[in-house]
Design a protein around this motif. Structure first.
Motif, short mmCIF file in Angstrom:
data_model
loop_
_atom_site.label_atom_id
_atom_site.label_comp_id
_atom_site.label_asym_id
_atom_site.label_seq_id
_atom_site.Cartn_x
_atom_site.Cartn_y
_atom_site.Cartn_z
N HIS A 75 0.83 -1.21 0.00
CA HIS A 75 0.00 0.00 0.00
C HIS A 75 0.86 1.26 0.00
N LYS A 76 2.10 1.15 -0.43
CA LYS A 76 3.05 2.25 -0.33
C LYS A 76 2.67 3.48 -1.14
N ALA A 77 1.81 3.30 -2.16
CA ALA A 77 1.45 4.44 -3.01
C ALA A 77 0.31 5.27 -2.45
N ILE A 78 -0.35 4.80 -1.39
CA ILE A 78 -1.47 5.55 -0.83
C ILE A 78 -0.95 6.78 -0.09
N PRO A 79 -1.43 7.98 -0.43
CA PRO A 79 -0.99 9.18 0.30
C PRO A 79 -1.39 9.10 1.76
N ILE A 80 -0.54 9.67 2.62
CA ILE A 80 -0.79 9.66 4.06
C ILE A 80 -0.69 11.09 4.59
N LEU A 81 -1.74 11.51 5.31
CA LEU A 81 -1.72 12.78 6.03
C LEU A 81 -1.75 12.44 7.51
N MET A 82 -0.71 12.86 8.21
CA MET A 82 -0.60 12.50 9.63
C MET A 82 -1.13 13.61 10.52
N LEU A 83 -1.80 13.21 11.61
CA LEU A 83 -2.25 14.13 12.63
C LEU A 83 -1.29 14.04 13.82
N THR A 84 -0.73 15.17 14.22
CA THR A 84 0.28 15.17 15.27
C THR A 84 -0.10 16.14 16.38
N ALA A 85 0.51 15.95 17.55
CA ALA A 85 0.32 16.88 18.65
C ALA A 85 1.00 18.20 18.31
N ARG A 86 0.32 19.31 18.59
CA ARG A 86 0.85 20.62 18.21
C ARG A 86 2.23 20.88 18.80
N LYS A 118 -7.37 17.64 0.03
CA LYS A 118 -7.53 17.93 -1.40
C LYS A 118 -6.20 18.28 -2.05
N ALA A 119 -5.35 19.02 -1.31
CA ALA A 119 -4.05 19.39 -1.85
C ALA A 119 -3.16 18.16 -2.04
N VAL A 120 -3.14 17.26 -1.06
CA VAL A 120 -2.33 16.04 -1.19
C VAL A 120 -2.83 15.19 -2.36
N LEU A 121 -4.14 15.03 -2.48
CA LEU A 121 -4.69 14.25 -3.59
C LEU A 121 -4.34 14.88 -4.93
N ARG A 122 -4.43 16.19 -4.98
CA ARG A 122 -4.09 16.89 -6.23
C ARG A 122 -2.62 16.70 -6.59
N ARG A 123 -1.76 16.81 -5.58
CA ARG A 123 -0.33 16.66 -5.86
C ARG A 123 0.02 15.26 -6.32
N THR A 124 -0.63 14.26 -5.77
CA THR A 124 -0.29 12.89 -6.14
C THR A 124 -0.79 12.54 -7.54
N LEU A 189 9.37 23.55 -1.67
CA LEU A 189 8.17 23.24 -0.90
C LEU A 189 6.92 23.58 -1.71
N SER A 190 6.96 24.71 -2.40
CA SER A 190 5.81 25.11 -3.21
C SER A 190 5.60 24.16 -4.38
N LEU A 191 6.67 23.76 -5.06
CA LEU A 191 6.56 22.89 -6.23
C LEU A 191 6.15 21.47 -5.86
N THR A 192 6.59 21.00 -4.69
CA THR A 192 6.31 19.61 -4.34
C THR A 192 5.09 19.44 -3.45
N GLN A 193 4.79 20.46 -2.64
CA GLN A 193 3.71 20.31 -1.68
C GLN A 193 2.61 21.35 -1.83
N GLY A 194 2.81 22.33 -2.70
CA GLY A 194 1.75 23.28 -2.97
C GLY A 194 1.44 24.21 -1.82
N ARG A 195 2.41 24.46 -0.96
CA ARG A 195 2.15 25.38 0.15
C ARG A 195 3.43 26.13 0.48
N ASP A 196 3.27 27.26 1.17
CA ASP A 196 4.41 28.07 1.57
C ASP A 196 5.09 27.47 2.78
N ALA A 197 6.39 27.69 2.88
CA ALA A 197 7.14 27.19 4.02
C ALA A 197 6.96 28.12 5.22
N ASP A 198 6.91 27.55 6.41
CA ASP A 198 6.98 28.40 7.59
C ASP A 198 8.42 28.41 8.07
N LEU A 199 8.66 29.24 9.07
CA LEU A 199 10.05 29.52 9.47
C LEU A 199 10.81 28.28 9.88
#
Length: 246
Positions: A75-86, A118-124, A189-199
């Motif tokens: 199942h290595k091709a399935i995108p994964i979005l992880m939920l983490t403690a802040r 939606k962003a992860v699905l779009r990128r994949t 980060l923008s080209l691969t993940q579609g979002r701006d980097a934070d500090l």
């Protein structure tokens, strides 16, 4: 009939599972839930999913263990979005190292989770910008390696296939499309993940490290991906393109 994306929510907290699942369903997605790794494995044996929302903090096999297991199996091709403690940056770093495509810190807004999914699905499902390939695909040759754009895996000089995660493939495609050009972390980060980097976002550095390992690149004296101090990274070898026949 149009495809409806199927999201598997894996979290030991029943309330979170139900809230997330209900919100995603209201916004046009199909959802299923699992309370732990055992339920997740059983579900994946019999069902196809488009993305997994995976909590880190769970009893038994935690999300980091399950992420590593998914990336090493069929199942290595399935995108994964992880939920983490802040407050736990290390969980986010480890999750990215083990192949997660993105992360979201708890507590989170349901609308942001939907946007990230939606962003992860779009990128994949899309190639990085400026990459135009034929439907037949290409072999992109560089150094001792070839990248098969149809199967999306690396071939070494003996022809052995090496699987790449979605994030690794996208980063390598960006580098290959811009050889001998310095790309800073924000651009990558923008080209691969579609979002701006934070500090303090280290995800690109971790992803570069993983990709170097795939390529057998020595981080101290790399052949393929060189670090340009205070600027970013550069893919330093020429690329040859061979069209693949259908």
């Amino acid at each position: 009939m149009d495809h409806v994306d199927h999201i598997l929510v894996v979290d030991d907290d029943r309330e979170i599972r139900e809230l997330v699942s209900g919100y995603l369903q209201k916004n046009g997605l199909r959802t299923s839930t699992a309370a732990d790794g055992r339920q997740m494995r059983n579900f994946l044996e019999a069902n196809a999913v488009d993305l997994i929302v995976l909590d880190v903090m769970m009893p038994g096999d935690d999300g980091l263990v399950l992420c590593r297991e998914l990336r090493a199996g069929r199942h290595k091709a399935i995108p994964i979005l992880m939920l983490t403690a802040r407050t736990d940056e290390m969980d986010r770093i480890l999750g990215l190292e083990m192949g997660a495509d993105d992360y979201l810190a708890k507590p989170f807004a349901a609308r942001e989770l939907l946007a990230r999914i939606k962003a992860v699905l779009r990128r994949t499902r899309m190639l990085p910008p400026n990459l135009q390939i034929s439907e037949a695909g290409q072999l992109l040759s560089f150094g001792d390696w070839r990248l098969d754009t149809v199967a999306r895996h690396l071939l070494d000089k003996e022809g052995t296939a090496i699987a790449l995660s979605g994030a690794e493939y996208r980063l390598l495609r960006v580098f290959i499309d811009h050889p001998q050009r310095v790309l800073n972390r924000d651009q990558l980060l923008s080209l691969t993940q579609g979002r701006d980097a934070d500090l303090f976002d280290r995800s690109i550095d971790l992803l570069v490290s993983r990709l170097r390992q795939r390529l057998g690149d020595d981080a101290r004296e790399p052949t393929y991906i060189k670090t340009v101090r205070s600027e970013g990274y550069v893919f330093s070898v020429p690329v040859e393109i061979t069209e693949l026949r259908q």
